[in-house]
Scaffold this active site. Structure first.
Site, mmCIF file in Angstrom:
data_model
loop_
_atom_site.group_PDB
_atom_site.id
_atom_site.type_symbol
_atom_site.label_atom_id
_atom_site.label_comp_id
_atom_site.label_asym_id
_atom_site.label_seq_id
_atom_site.Cartn_x
_atom_site.Cartn_y
_atom_site.Cartn_z
ATOM 1 N N ASP A 165 0.839 -1.203 0.000
ATOM 2 C CA ASP A 165 0.000 0.000 0.000
ATOM 3 C C ASP A 165 0.878 1.258 0.000
ATOM 4 O OD1 ASP A 165 -2.322 1.510 0.090
ATOM 5 O OD2 ASP A 165 -3.237 0.321 1.680
ATOM 6 N N ASP A 188 -10.788 2.819 -3.388
ATOM 7 C CA ASP A 188 -11.189 1.501 -2.867
ATOM 8 C C ASP A 188 -12.616 1.148 -3.287
ATOM 9 O OD1 ASP A 188 -8.794 1.747 -1.572
ATOM 10 O OD2 ASP A 188 -9.627 1.668 0.457
ATOM 11 N N GLU A 201 -0.019 -0.243 -5.265
ATOM 12 C CA GLU A 201 -1.024 0.827 -5.351
ATOM 13 C C GLU A 201 -0.345 2.126 -5.786
ATOM 14 O OE1 GLU A 201 -4.258 1.125 -2.692
ATOM 15 O OE2 GLU A 201 -3.885 -0.819 -1.750
ATOM 16 N N TRP A 202 0.797 1.993 -6.371
ATOM 17 C CA TRP A 202 1.650 3.102 -6.772
ATOM 18 C C TRP A 202 0.892 4.162 -7.603
ATOM 19 C CZ3 TRP A 202 6.724 1.446 -9.753
ATOM 20 C CH2 TRP A 202 7.480 2.569 -10.106
ATOM 21 N N PRO A 203 0.250 3.774 -8.734
ATOM 22 C CA PRO A 203 -0.425 4.836 -9.503
ATOM 23 C C PRO A 203 -1.556 5.533 -8.743
ATOM 24 C CG PRO A 203 -0.798 2.665 -10.500
ATOM 25 C CD PRO A 203 0.183 2.465 -9.412
ATOM 26 N N LEU A 204 -2.265 4.795 -7.909
ATOM 27 C CA LEU A 204 -3.367 5.418 -7.149
ATOM 28 C C LEU A 204 -2.853 6.594 -6.318
ATOM 29 C CD1 LEU A 204 -6.174 5.578 -5.729
ATOM 30 C CD2 LEU A 204 -5.437 3.691 -4.289
ATOM 31 N N TYR A 205 -1.692 6.419 -5.700
ATOM 32 C CA TYR A 205 -1.152 7.478 -4.849
ATOM 33 C C TYR A 205 -0.407 8.539 -5.661
ATOM 34 C CZ TYR A 205 -2.594 4.755 -0.840
ATOM 35 O OH TYR A 205 -3.359 4.085 0.088
HETATM 36 C C1 GLA Z 1 -6.070 1.346 1.479
HETATM 37 C C2 GLA Z 1 -6.159 0.334 0.335
HETATM 38 C C3 GLA Z 1 -7.223 -0.705 0.658
HETATM 39 C C4 GLA Z 1 -6.891 -1.407 1.965
HETATM 40 C C5 GLA Z 1 -6.727 -0.380 3.074
HETATM 41 C C6 GLA Z 1 -6.181 -1.001 4.339
HETATM 42 O O1 GLA Z 1 -7.228 2.094 1.583
HETATM 43 O O2 GLA Z 1 -6.447 0.970 -0.876
HETATM 44 O O3 GLA Z 1 -7.326 -1.642 -0.389
HETATM 45 O O4 GLA Z 1 -5.706 -2.146 1.799
HETATM 46 O O5 GLA Z 1 -5.825 0.670 2.698
HETATM 47 O O6 GLA Z 1 -5.966 -0.087 5.355
#
Ligand code: GLA
Length: 426
Positions: free
Chosen positions: A175, A236, A208-212
């Site tokens: 994450d 999410d 989750e690199w691109p999301l952030y």
């Molecule tokens: C972020 C991620 C979710 C989950 C939560 C856990 O929001 O995007 O998929 O892993 O953290 O805290």
């Protein structure tokens, strides 16, 4: 001697072939050139189960022993994945999300599982999961803390990679919370990828690199693909139609950028399947399953396999739909058109087959009919000169033989989807 009709048919066919050639050229030109992370994993999208959407960060085992994040939950889900047909259709990775850790690292700086909730530790859990023929996934964070506030991996990437490998972990969801700069984010994701590779263990790397990155600047997907086996782009998933729609809308708005980069070894991840929970109607669950297949998305269910309806189970275990998701050609589908609150999506498959999904996005009224000329499907190739069409969802039904010039009429429920498979007839 040729009749006028025969001439017309032959001219239409010739035109079909010319068009088909142009589309083929375009299509080949669009093949993903980007190198994938070279770990030999995720040649098709990862399939499994991930606890987050359904069980979140429930650490209250006193009051909720059956739904708190504890080894008991994972032992039970592992047992069911192996015995109730899940493993047989491909759901292989049992994945722990956030909140498994103790609040502090051990005296040697290693992460440790919460001793009350995971008394046997992760290594023993991994052994059990492996004994069931499954694989174990775990969660950590590139920054100073996980999103729920547990120890982050910043400054500990090599130690953490080694710890996970020693435990026998097979997938890492990494994450991006609590990272203080965009450089740390990129460097951290890369560092962990290399650290995992150096362990010598095969560990799927879920980022989750691109999301952030998106809020700051546009991600370089070519680079991300070189380091990650799949990557989250968007918010999410929640157990609601609104959430599913927002994911589909984000995907279509960004498809030129994200579709070409997906392929064997690296996939866009629109987040978990929430089928079998509380928030989606039957039609909406069908839409999620069909579109996740079209999008070549990792199929990570987040639901309670101990209590799931037969209907949801049959949908999640639908072999024909899973075959589309797992198609070895490994090309992500895209939205072809949107009109009158209908969307048509298509995905090229191996052996010149195509998957087509038609979604009725109208949330008022009853089933609506939609007619499409098959000429427009599969970049002019799917039914050229003819094809066999099978409807897979909402129910499996052979629709039969279609010529290039014919039309296909369907009825689609509000927020529902009709999923088709088109195969070459001749
Ligand atoms: C972020 C991620 C979710 C989950 C939560 C856990 O929001 O995007 O998929 O892993 O953290 O805290």
């Amino acid at each position: 001697m040729m009749t006028a009709t025969m001439m017309l048919v032959s001219r239409v066919r010739r035109l079909g072939c010319v068009l088909a050639f142009c589309f083929l050229a375009l299509f080949l030109w669009g093949l993903p050139g980007a190198r994938a992370l070279d770990n030999g994993l995720a040649m098709t999208p990862t399939m499994g189960w991930l606890h987050w959407e359904r069980f979140m960060c429930n650490v209250n085992c006193q009051e909720e022993p059956d739904s708190c994040i504890s080894e008991k939950l994972f032992l039970q889900i592992a047992e069911i994945m192996a015995s109730d047909g899940w493993k047989d259709v491909g759901y292989e990775y049992l994945c722990i999300d956030d909140c498994w850790m103790a609040p502090e690292r051990d005296s040697e700086g290693r992460l440790q599982a919460d001793p009350k909730r995971f008394p046997g530790g992760i290594r023993r859990l991994a052994n059990y999961v492996h004994s069931k023929g499954l694989k174990l996934g775990i969660y950590a964070d590139v920054g100073n803390k996980t999103c729920a506030g547990f120890p982050g991996s910043f400054g500990y990437y090599d130690i953490d990679a080694k710890t996970f490998a020693d435990w026998g972990v097979d997938l890492l969801k990494f994450d991006g919370c609590y990272c203080d700069s965009i450089n740390h984010l990129a460097d951290g994701y890369k560092h962990m990828s290399l650290a995992l590779n150096r362990t010598g263990r095969s560990i799927v790397y879920s980022c989750e690199w691109p999301l952030y990155m998106w809020p700051i600047f546009k991600p370089n997907y070519t680079e991300i693909r070189e380091y990650c086996n799949h990557w989250r782009n968007f918010a999410d998933v929640y157990d609601s139609w609104q959430s599913i729609r927002s994911i589909l809308d984000w995907t279509t708005s960004n498809q030129e950028r994200i579709v070409p980069v997906a392929g064997p070894g690296g996939w866009n991840d629109p987040d978990m399947l929430v089928i079998g929970n509380f928030g989606l109607s039957r039609d909406q669950q069908i839409t999620q399953m069909a579109l996740w297949a079209i999008m070549a998305a990792p199929l990570l269910m987040s639901n309670d396999l101990r209590h799931i309806s037969l209907e949801a189970k049959a949908l999640l275990q639908d072999k024909d739909v899973i075959a589309i998701n797992q198609d070895p050609l490994g090309k992500q589908g895209y939205r072809l058109r949107k009109e009158d609150n209908f969307e048509v999506w298509e995905r090229p498959l191996s052996n010149l087959a195509w998957a087509v999904a038609m979604v009725n996005l109208q949330e008022i009224g009853g089933p609506r009919s939609y007619t499409i000329s098959v000429t427009s499907l599969g970049q002019g190739l799917a039914c050229n000169p003819d094809c066999l069409i099978t409807q897979l969802l909402p129910v499996k039904r052979k629709l039969g033989f279609y010529e290039w010039t014919s039309s296909l009429k369907t009825q689609i429920n509000p927020t529902g989807t009709v999923l088709l498979r088109l195969e070459r007839a001749s």
